[in-house]
Write an enzyme that holds these catalytic residues in place. Structure first.
Site, PDB file in Angstrom:
ATOM      1  N   HIS A 121       0.796  -1.229   0.000  1.00 48.52           N
ATOM      2  CA  HIS A 121       0.000   0.000   0.000  1.00 48.52           C
ATOM      3  C   HIS A 121       0.831   1.283   0.000  1.00 48.52           C
ATOM      4  O   HIS A 121       0.281   2.377  -0.143  1.00 48.52           O
ATOM      5  CB  HIS A 121      -0.978  -0.022   1.185  1.00 48.52           C
ATOM      6  N   ASP A 127      -9.550  -0.217   4.651  1.00 45.95           N
ATOM      7  CA  ASP A 127      -8.355  -0.865   5.200  1.00 45.95           C
ATOM      8  C   ASP A 127      -8.631  -1.297   6.635  1.00 45.95           C
ATOM      9  O   ASP A 127      -9.452  -0.684   7.323  1.00 45.95           O
ATOM     10  CB  ASP A 127      -7.201   0.172   5.193  1.00 45.95           C
ATOM     11  N   HIS A 140      -6.136  -1.013   8.516  1.00 45.10           N
ATOM     12  CA  HIS A 140      -5.121  -0.126   9.097  1.00 45.10           C
ATOM     13  C   HIS A 140      -5.295   1.300   8.570  1.00 45.10           C
ATOM     14  O   HIS A 140      -5.849   1.482   7.481  1.00 45.10           O
ATOM     15  CB  HIS A 140      -3.719  -0.619   8.714  1.00 45.10           C
ATOM     16  N   ASP A 176      -2.662   3.407   7.987  1.00 46.29           N
ATOM     17  CA  ASP A 176      -1.525   3.727   7.105  1.00 46.29           C
ATOM     18  C   ASP A 176      -1.139   5.195   7.174  1.00 46.29           C
ATOM     19  O   ASP A 176      -0.762   5.810   6.169  1.00 46.29           O
ATOM     20  CB  ASP A 176      -1.838   3.314   5.655  1.00 46.29           C
ATOM     21  N   HIS A 181       4.561   1.021   4.003  1.00 46.01           N
ATOM     22  CA  HIS A 181       3.149   0.777   3.660  1.00 46.01           C
ATOM     23  C   HIS A 181       2.205   1.170   4.796  1.00 46.01           C
ATOM     24  O   HIS A 181       1.000   1.306   4.552  1.00 46.01           O
ATOM     25  CB  HIS A 181       2.894  -0.681   3.215  1.00 46.01           C
ATOM     26  N   ASP A 194      -7.453  -1.691   0.371  1.00 44.23           N
ATOM     27  CA  ASP A 194      -6.497  -2.687   0.878  1.00 44.23           C
ATOM     28  C   ASP A 194      -7.296  -3.955   1.138  1.00 44.23           C
ATOM     29  O   ASP A 194      -8.257  -3.944   1.910  1.00 44.23           O
ATOM     30  CB  ASP A 194      -5.880  -2.149   2.173  1.00 44.23           C
ATOM     31  N   ASP A 238      -6.840  -6.325   2.917  1.00 40.08           N
ATOM     32  CA  ASP A 238      -6.914  -6.755   4.316  1.00 40.08           C
ATOM     33  C   ASP A 238      -8.041  -6.074   5.091  1.00 40.08           C
ATOM     34  O   ASP A 238      -8.279  -6.393   6.264  1.00 40.08           O
ATOM     35  CB  ASP A 238      -5.557  -6.634   5.031  1.00 40.08           C
ATOM     36  N   GLU A 261      -2.268  -5.136  -1.697  1.00 42.16           N
ATOM     37  CA  GLU A 261      -1.866  -6.065  -0.629  1.00 42.16           C
ATOM     38  C   GLU A 261      -2.323  -7.503  -0.830  1.00 42.16           C
ATOM     39  O   GLU A 261      -2.346  -8.285   0.128  1.00 42.16           O
ATOM     40  CB  GLU A 261      -2.297  -5.545   0.763  1.00 42.16           C
TER      41      GLU A 261
HETATM   42  C1  DIR Z   1       1.333  -0.859  11.367  1.00 44.55           C
HETATM   43  C2  DIR Z   1       0.725  -1.912  10.436  1.00 44.55           C
HETATM   44  N1  DIR Z   1       0.372   0.187  11.670  1.00 44.55           N
HETATM   45  C3  DIR Z   1       2.590  -0.251  10.730  1.00 44.55           C
HETATM   46  N2  DIR Z   1       0.335  -1.345   9.221  1.00 44.55           N
HETATM   47  C4  DIR Z   1      -0.099  -2.055   8.138  1.00 44.55           C
HETATM   48  O1  DIR Z   1       3.473  -1.016  10.371  1.00 44.55           O
HETATM   49  O2  DIR Z   1       2.679   0.968  10.641  1.00 44.55           O
HETATM   50  N3  DIR Z   1      -0.537  -1.491   7.100  1.00 44.55           N
HETATM   51  N4  DIR Z   1      -0.084  -3.373   8.140  1.00 44.55           N
HETATM   52  O3  DIR Z   1      -1.099  -2.088   6.043  1.00 44.55           O
HETATM   53 MN    MN Z   2      -3.128  -0.514   3.726  1.00 46.32          MN
HETATM   54 MN    MN Z   3      -3.973  -2.892   5.779  1.00 43.98          MN
END
Ligand code: DIR
Ligand code: MN
Ligand code: MN
Ligand code: MN
Length: 301
Positions: A98, A121, A123, A125, A138, A225, A227, A270
């Protein structure tokens, strides 16, 4: 109507190998033919080749991992997406991780400066160079687009032109403490899974659009995303989080945004075909293609 597939086999924004194979699998599953079948003229001139940037010396900057690689690749993606968008084509970017959205959204805003972003998402991000624990970019593209955190010269090409009120999230359920603070400080609207449960997906999408696009006048960039979906629906992804969107909730979002007539760019990110068993991979790739079709007007009736 022309859709331009921008295949981005890239994984440098996170540590798990295989996410670079996502776009290749989605195209091999027949996405180009499926969109043609829907009535689109589809442009696909092969996946982007990023190998010219491999082999660059790329030590971390602060906590950021692969910063020069991510910057070089996302700048190229911004040019590709911006080029298609400026010709009136609808770029469909297939990831890849991402961090690529730093490029896709920059490209969209170049062609459509008043565009809003709907970010689907688990998350947010939105970590900055200061707030990130993982150092994985990402988890950070939104903060770059908003101009949050201290500027990093290596990312000087990113214009911080996304406004907090033109951004909305749906599906969040794994947000870092620092990210929660950033969301509050910048008054960014987010509908977590709690709101999806409470109001239902129909009402949530309506509220999200009312916030980010009250007169339904702004072009929409949808960044999805995979996920965001529950891991039972989309298992092959790098950072699955339980309690996600159902198959129908994910598709409803895509259909409702298509119905606005305002979609100008789509990201599907993703998908990682190297995670989970063959049946799960097939399922996740199929769901990815299905979400793209839903966003590009595959009607139910
Ligand atoms: C977590 C996970 N907040 C990071 N983030 C993800 O690594 O900054 N984003 N998996 O897709
Ligand atoms: Mn993402
Ligand atoms: Mn995500
Ligand atoms: Mn192209």
């Amino acid at each position: 109507l022309t859709a331009a597939i921008v295949g981005c086999p890239f994984s440098g924004g996170q540590p798990r190998v295989g996410v670079d194979q996502g776009p290749i699998h989605m195209v091999e599953a027949g996405l180009v033919e499926q969109l043609t079948e829907l009535g689109w003229k589809v442009k696909f001139d092969g996946h982007h080749q990023f190998e010219e940037v491999n082999g660059i010396t790329d030590p971390p900057i602060g906590k950021l991992k692969n910063p020069r690689l991510v910057s070089t690749v996302t700048e190229a993606v911004a040019k590709a997406v911006g080029g298609h968008a400026n010709k009136g084509e609808l770029p469909v970017t297939l990831g890849g991780d991402h961090s690529l959205a730093m490029g896709t959204i920059s490209g969209t805003l170049d062609a459509h400066p008043d565009a809003c972003v709907i970010w689907i998402d688990a998350h947010a991000d939105i970590n900055t160079a200061e707030s990130t624990d993982s150092g994985n970019i990402h988890g950070m593209p939104v903060s770059f687009l908003l101009g949050l955190g201290s500027p990093i010269p290596e990312f000087g090409w990113v214009k911080p032109i996304l406004k907090p009120e033109r951004l909305v999230y749906i599906g969040l359920r794994d947000v870092d403490a620092g990210e929660k603070r950033i969301l509050k400080e910048n008054k960014i609207k987010a509908f977590s899974m709690h709101e999806v449960d409470k109001y239902g997906i129909g009402k949530v999408v309506e509220m999200a659009l009312d916030h980010v696009n009250p007169k339904r006048a702004f072009p929409i960039h949808l960044s999805f995303d995979v996920d965001a979906l529950d891991p039972s629906v989309a298992p092959s992804t790098g950072t699955p989080v339980r309690g996600g969107l159902t198959f129908r909730e994910g598709h409803y979002i895509c259909e409702a945004i298509w119905e606005t007539g305002l979609l100008v760019a789509l990201d599907l990110m993703e998908v990682n075909p190297s995670l989970a068993d063959a049946a799960s991979v097939k399922q996740t790739v199929a769901v990815g293609c299905s979400l793209v079709r839903a966003a590009l007007g595959e009607t139910l009736l």
